[in-house]
Design a protein around this motif. Structure first.
Motif, mmCIF file in Angstrom:
data_model
loop_
_atom_site.group_PDB
_atom_site.id
_atom_site.type_symbol
_atom_site.label_atom_id
_atom_site.label_comp_id
_atom_site.label_asym_id
_atom_site.label_seq_id
_atom_site.Cartn_x
_atom_site.Cartn_y
_atom_site.Cartn_z
ATOM 1 N N PRO A 36 32.136 -78.820 -49.643
ATOM 2 C CA PRO A 36 32.083 -79.635 -48.433
ATOM 3 C C PRO A 36 30.691 -79.652 -47.817
ATOM 4 C CG PRO A 36 33.117 -77.533 -47.980
ATOM 5 C CD PRO A 36 32.861 -77.580 -49.457
ATOM 6 N N ARG A 37 30.473 -80.593 -46.917
ATOM 7 C CA ARG A 37 29.249 -80.679 -46.124
ATOM 8 C C ARG A 37 27.976 -80.848 -46.961
ATOM 9 N NH1 ARG A 37 30.597 -75.619 -42.154
ATOM 10 N NH2 ARG A 37 32.630 -76.339 -41.529
ATOM 11 N N GLY A 38 28.092 -81.419 -48.123
ATOM 12 C CA GLY A 38 26.931 -81.633 -48.966
ATOM 13 C C GLY A 38 26.418 -80.378 -49.646
ATOM 14 N N LEU A 39 27.233 -79.331 -49.670
ATOM 15 C CA LEU A 39 26.832 -78.079 -50.313
ATOM 16 C C LEU A 39 27.332 -78.038 -51.751
ATOM 17 C CD1 LEU A 39 27.672 -75.721 -47.331
ATOM 18 C CD2 LEU A 39 25.388 -76.367 -48.124
ATOM 19 N N LEU A 40 26.614 -77.324 -52.581
ATOM 20 C CA LEU A 40 27.026 -77.097 -53.958
ATOM 21 C C LEU A 40 27.463 -75.641 -54.064
ATOM 22 C CD1 LEU A 40 24.067 -78.941 -55.674
ATOM 23 C CD2 LEU A 40 26.418 -79.745 -55.514
ATOM 24 N N ILE A 41 28.579 -75.401 -54.710
ATOM 25 C CA ILE A 41 29.113 -74.062 -54.877
ATOM 26 C C ILE A 41 28.820 -73.624 -56.310
ATOM 27 C CG2 ILE A 41 31.159 -72.594 -54.711
ATOM 28 C CD1 ILE A 41 30.415 -74.045 -52.071
ATOM 29 N N ALA A 42 28.123 -72.519 -56.451
ATOM 30 C CA ALA A 42 27.796 -71.965 -57.761
ATOM 31 C C ALA A 42 28.553 -70.644 -57.909
ATOM 32 C CB ALA A 42 26.290 -71.756 -57.890
ATOM 33 N N GLU A 43 29.603 -70.659 -58.709
ATOM 34 C CA GLU A 43 30.462 -69.488 -58.877
ATOM 35 C C GLU A 43 30.066 -68.684 -60.109
ATOM 36 O OE1 GLU A 43 34.798 -70.841 -57.453
ATOM 37 O OE2 GLU A 43 34.027 -71.948 -59.185
ATOM 38 N N GLY A 44 30.295 -67.376 -60.024
ATOM 39 C CA GLY A 44 30.087 -66.513 -61.182
ATOM 40 C C GLY A 44 28.654 -66.038 -61.369
ATOM 41 N N PRO A 50 19.935 -60.985 -55.732
ATOM 42 C CA PRO A 50 20.000 -60.095 -54.580
ATOM 43 C C PRO A 50 21.339 -59.370 -54.514
ATOM 44 C CG PRO A 50 20.244 -62.345 -53.841
ATOM 45 C CD PRO A 50 19.995 -62.390 -55.324
ATOM 46 N N PHE A 51 21.434 -58.432 -53.597
ATOM 47 C CA PHE A 51 22.566 -57.521 -53.562
ATOM 48 C C PHE A 51 23.819 -58.105 -52.910
ATOM 49 C CE2 PHE A 51 18.579 -55.102 -53.215
ATOM 50 C CZ PHE A 51 18.573 -54.588 -54.510
ATOM 51 N N ALA A 52 23.704 -59.190 -52.208
ATOM 52 C CA ALA A 52 24.824 -59.769 -51.474
ATOM 53 C C ALA A 52 25.859 -60.384 -52.423
ATOM 54 C CB ALA A 52 24.320 -60.837 -50.508
ATOM 55 N N TYR A 53 27.105 -60.464 -51.952
ATOM 56 C CA TYR A 53 28.180 -61.114 -52.702
ATOM 57 C C TYR A 53 27.914 -62.614 -52.813
ATOM 58 C CZ TYR A 53 32.715 -63.222 -53.607
ATOM 59 O OH TYR A 53 33.727 -63.983 -54.123
ATOM 60 N N ALA A 54 27.358 -63.192 -51.751
ATOM 61 C CA ALA A 54 27.020 -64.615 -51.738
ATOM 62 C C ALA A 54 25.671 -64.780 -51.057
ATOM 63 C CB ALA A 54 28.087 -65.411 -50.997
ATOM 64 N N PHE A 55 24.912 -65.756 -51.516
ATOM 65 C CA PHE A 55 23.640 -66.081 -50.878
ATOM 66 C C PHE A 55 23.354 -67.551 -51.106
ATOM 67 C CE2 PHE A 55 22.613 -64.909 -55.164
ATOM 68 C CZ PHE A 55 21.545 -65.698 -55.541
ATOM 69 N N THR A 56 22.451 -68.073 -50.310
ATOM 70 C CA THR A 56 22.189 -69.507 -50.320
ATOM 71 C C THR A 56 20.731 -69.785 -50.648
ATOM 72 O OG1 THR A 56 23.905 -69.832 -48.672
ATOM 73 C CG2 THR A 56 22.302 -71.590 -48.892
ATOM 74 N N LEU A 57 20.513 -70.798 -51.448
ATOM 75 C CA LEU A 57 19.181 -71.348 -51.720
ATOM 76 C C LEU A 57 19.284 -72.850 -51.480
ATOM 77 C CD1 LEU A 57 18.179 -69.446 -54.973
ATOM 78 C CD2 LEU A 57 17.095 -69.240 -52.745
ATOM 79 N N GLY A 58 18.699 -73.310 -50.389
ATOM 80 C CA GLY A 58 18.805 -74.723 -50.042
ATOM 81 C C GLY A 58 20.248 -75.071 -49.731
ATOM 82 N N ASN A 59 20.798 -76.034 -50.474
ATOM 83 C CA ASN A 59 22.185 -76.429 -50.289
ATOM 84 C C ASN A 59 23.085 -75.848 -51.368
ATOM 85 O OD1 ASN A 59 21.285 -78.011 -48.175
ATOM 86 N ND2 ASN A 59 22.640 -79.691 -48.684
ATOM 87 N N VAL A 60 22.637 -74.819 -52.041
ATOM 88 C CA VAL A 60 23.411 -74.188 -53.110
ATOM 89 C C VAL A 60 23.859 -72.806 -52.641
ATOM 90 C CG1 VAL A 60 23.415 -73.423 -55.522
ATOM 91 C CG2 VAL A 60 22.036 -75.408 -54.846
ATOM 92 N N ILE A 61 25.171 -72.616 -52.589
ATOM 93 C CA ILE A 61 25.728 -71.299 -52.259
ATOM 94 C C ILE A 61 26.101 -70.631 -53.572
ATOM 95 C CG2 ILE A 61 27.567 -70.034 -51.093
ATOM 96 C CD1 ILE A 61 27.762 -72.351 -49.107
ATOM 97 N N LEU A 62 25.443 -69.522 -53.862
ATOM 98 C CA LEU A 62 25.698 -68.774 -55.086
ATOM 99 C C LEU A 62 26.645 -67.624 -54.763
ATOM 100 C CD1 LEU A 62 22.321 -69.556 -55.120
ATOM 101 C CD2 LEU A 62 22.952 -69.151 -57.496
ATOM 102 N N ILE A 63 27.704 -67.517 -55.550
ATOM 103 C CA ILE A 63 28.755 -66.535 -55.301
ATOM 104 C C ILE A 63 28.972 -65.715 -56.561
ATOM 105 C CG2 ILE A 63 31.190 -66.250 -54.670
ATOM 106 C CD1 ILE A 63 30.979 -69.044 -53.348
#
Length: 140
Positions: A36-44, A50-63
């Motif tokens: 949603p909201r123009g974001l891209l979800i990158a799973e896996g 980095p050490f976080a479970y999820a982090f963002t680069l631009g409009n890409v949320i890496l999980i």
């Protein structure tokens, strides 16, 4: 897509933070999908940094795991970081690194006094709140 999200998408693409996020997602072995909201979800995401479970680069949320296990609060937190990328562009990561160093120096916690994490909502991002400040200088 609402015009504000389109503006964010275009801005983060032009400031190269979203293309960087796509490259990191590819290198990290992620599966991409439109969120949603123009974001891209990158799973896996597989690398340890980095050490976080999820982090963002631009409009890409890496999980690290699956997006279906991500809470609404965490998504809102990462969405706020996408706006921060729009505001700071290529200067976001160096500014974030300085804010992380400042937070660690002041509290021993990398997020508690990081202005970017505080603005995105510490609790929403799964970070500790109420971490006390420690002295960094003591006059004799």
């Amino acid at each position: 897509m609402a015009s504000r999200y389109l503006l964010r998408w275009l801005g983060n693409f032009c400031n190269l933070s979203t293309p960087a996020g796509l490259l990191v997602a590819r290198a990290g072995g992620c599966r991409l999908r439109i969120g949603p909201r123009g974001l891209l979800i990158a799973e896996g995401y597989r690398p340890r940094f980095p050490f976080a479970y999820a982090f963002t680069l631009g409009n890409v949320i890496l999980i690290r795991g699956r997006a279906s296990t991500t809470t609404t609060d965490l998504f809102e937190h990462e969405d706020a970081h996408a706006w921060q990328y729009l505001a700071f562009g290529p200067f976001f990561l160096p500014a974030y690194a300085l804010a992380t160093a400042w937070s660690w120096l002041r509290s021993g916690d990398r997020a508690a006094y990081n202005i970017f994490e505080r603005r995105a909502g510490l609790a929403r991002g799964g970070y500790r709140t109420g971490v006390p400040l420690r002295r960094i200088w003591s006059p004799r």
